[in-house]
Motif scaffolding. Structure first.
Motif, PDB file in Angstrom:
ATOM      1  N   MET A 185      47.828  46.773  40.380  1.00 18.90           N
ATOM      2  CA  MET A 185      46.681  46.938  40.889  1.00 18.90           C
ATOM      3  C   MET A 185      45.957  46.410  40.054  1.00 18.90           C
ATOM      4  O   MET A 185      46.240  46.532  38.819  1.00 18.90           O
ATOM      5  N   PRO A 186      44.541  45.749  40.477  1.00 13.14           N
ATOM      6  CA  PRO A 186      44.039  45.039  39.960  1.00 13.14           C
ATOM      7  C   PRO A 186      43.363  45.870  38.841  1.00 13.14           C
ATOM      8  O   PRO A 186      42.825  46.967  38.765  1.00 13.14           O
ATOM      9  N   ASP A 187      42.993  45.081  37.721  1.00 15.22           N
ATOM     10  CA  ASP A 187      42.968  46.346  36.290  1.00 15.22           C
ATOM     11  C   ASP A 187      41.225  45.706  36.337  1.00 15.22           C
ATOM     12  O   ASP A 187      40.480  45.305  37.001  1.00 15.22           O
ATOM     13  N   ALA A 188      40.422  45.965  34.995  1.00 19.35           N
ATOM     14  CA  ALA A 188      38.891  45.939  34.707  1.00 19.35           C
ATOM     15  C   ALA A 188      38.484  44.555  34.684  1.00 19.35           C
ATOM     16  O   ALA A 188      37.773  43.653  34.995  1.00 19.35           O
ATOM     17  N   THR A 189      39.397  43.302  34.040  1.00 24.56           N
ATOM     18  CA  THR A 189      39.667  42.163  34.158  1.00 24.56           C
ATOM     19  C   THR A 189      39.670  41.207  35.611  1.00 24.56           C
ATOM     20  O   THR A 189      39.316  40.404  36.051  1.00 24.56           O
ATOM     21  N   ASP A 190      40.732  41.405  36.402  1.00 27.12           N
ATOM     22  CA  ASP A 190      40.822  41.240  37.449  1.00 27.12           C
ATOM     23  C   ASP A 190      39.266  40.819  38.433  1.00 27.12           C
ATOM     24  O   ASP A 190      39.097  40.893  38.496  1.00 27.12           O
ATOM     25  N   ARG A 191      38.998  42.634  38.688  1.00 25.19           N
ATOM     26  CA  ARG A 191      38.089  42.856  39.252  1.00 25.19           C
ATOM     27  C   ARG A 191      36.658  42.054  37.967  1.00 25.19           C
ATOM     28  O   ARG A 191      36.156  41.709  39.175  1.00 25.19           O
ATOM     29  N   ARG A 192      36.145  41.633  37.446  1.00 22.48           N
ATOM     30  CA  ARG A 192      35.338  40.334  36.652  1.00 22.48           C
ATOM     31  C   ARG A 192      35.835  39.262  37.618  1.00 22.48           C
ATOM     32  O   ARG A 192      34.847  38.931  38.045  1.00 22.48           O
ATOM     33  N   ILE A 193      37.432  38.831  37.208  1.00 27.03           N
ATOM     34  CA  ILE A 193      37.344  37.226  38.237  1.00 27.03           C
ATOM     35  C   ILE A 193      37.236  37.444  39.174  1.00 27.03           C
ATOM     36  O   ILE A 193      36.349  36.713  39.819  1.00 27.03           O
TER      37      ILE A 193
END
Length: 151
Positions: free
Chosen positions: A1-9
């Motif tokens: 599951m994408p984390d906050a950094t992945d979602r920001r990217i």
């Protein structure tokens, strides 16, 4: 599951898919090496399926866009497969979608002008198999065309 950094990217990538790696990394708050590792992971897990090229057909002289909705005669069990196979052969069809409900399929069709649209409609669309009903919706304008969601 994408984390906050992945979602920001992902938000930054959606906002500017052509951004240079260094600029994208800076805006996402990660190093370029971290960006690449995370993008690779997002691809491997299927979160990023593809980065697609989008062509502005109007800029190339294709001025008419029509959405066609079809209801098929489903008494023939091959109706869907045969309709889809025939629709794929029409070069002006840019998208085929299937639905549940009173509408079975939707085709997006482009044409250079109204005369070309009439030719495509008469020669290619009206000959598609198993159609019991259809409706044509001519595109006037696109108000929103975005794949962005709150990430």
């Amino acid at each position: 599951m994408p984390d906050a950094t992945d979602r920001r990217i992902l938000r930054q990538l959606l906002a500017d898919p052509d951004a240079a790696t260094a600029a994208l990394a800076a805006r996402a708050g990660v190093t370029p090496a971290s960006l690449w590792r995370r993008l690779d992971k997002l691809r491997e897990t299927g979160v990023i399926a593809a980065i697609q090229l989008r062509i502005d057909w109007r800029a190339l002289g294709w001025e008419v866009e029509v959405s066609l909705r079809f209801t098929l005669d489903k008494t023939d069990p091959r109706a869907f497969d045969e309709f889809i196979a025939a629709a794929r052969e029409v070069p002006e069809v840019t998208e085929i979608q299937t639905f549940l409900g009173s509408v079975d399929l939707r085709l997006s069709v482009i044409a250079r002008d109204m005369a070309h649209w009439q030719q495509v409609y008469r020669d290619r669309i009206l000959t598609l198999p198993h159609v019991s009903d259809s409706e044509a919706l001519m595109l006037v304008s696109t108000i929103k065309d975005s794949a962005e969601l709150a990430l």
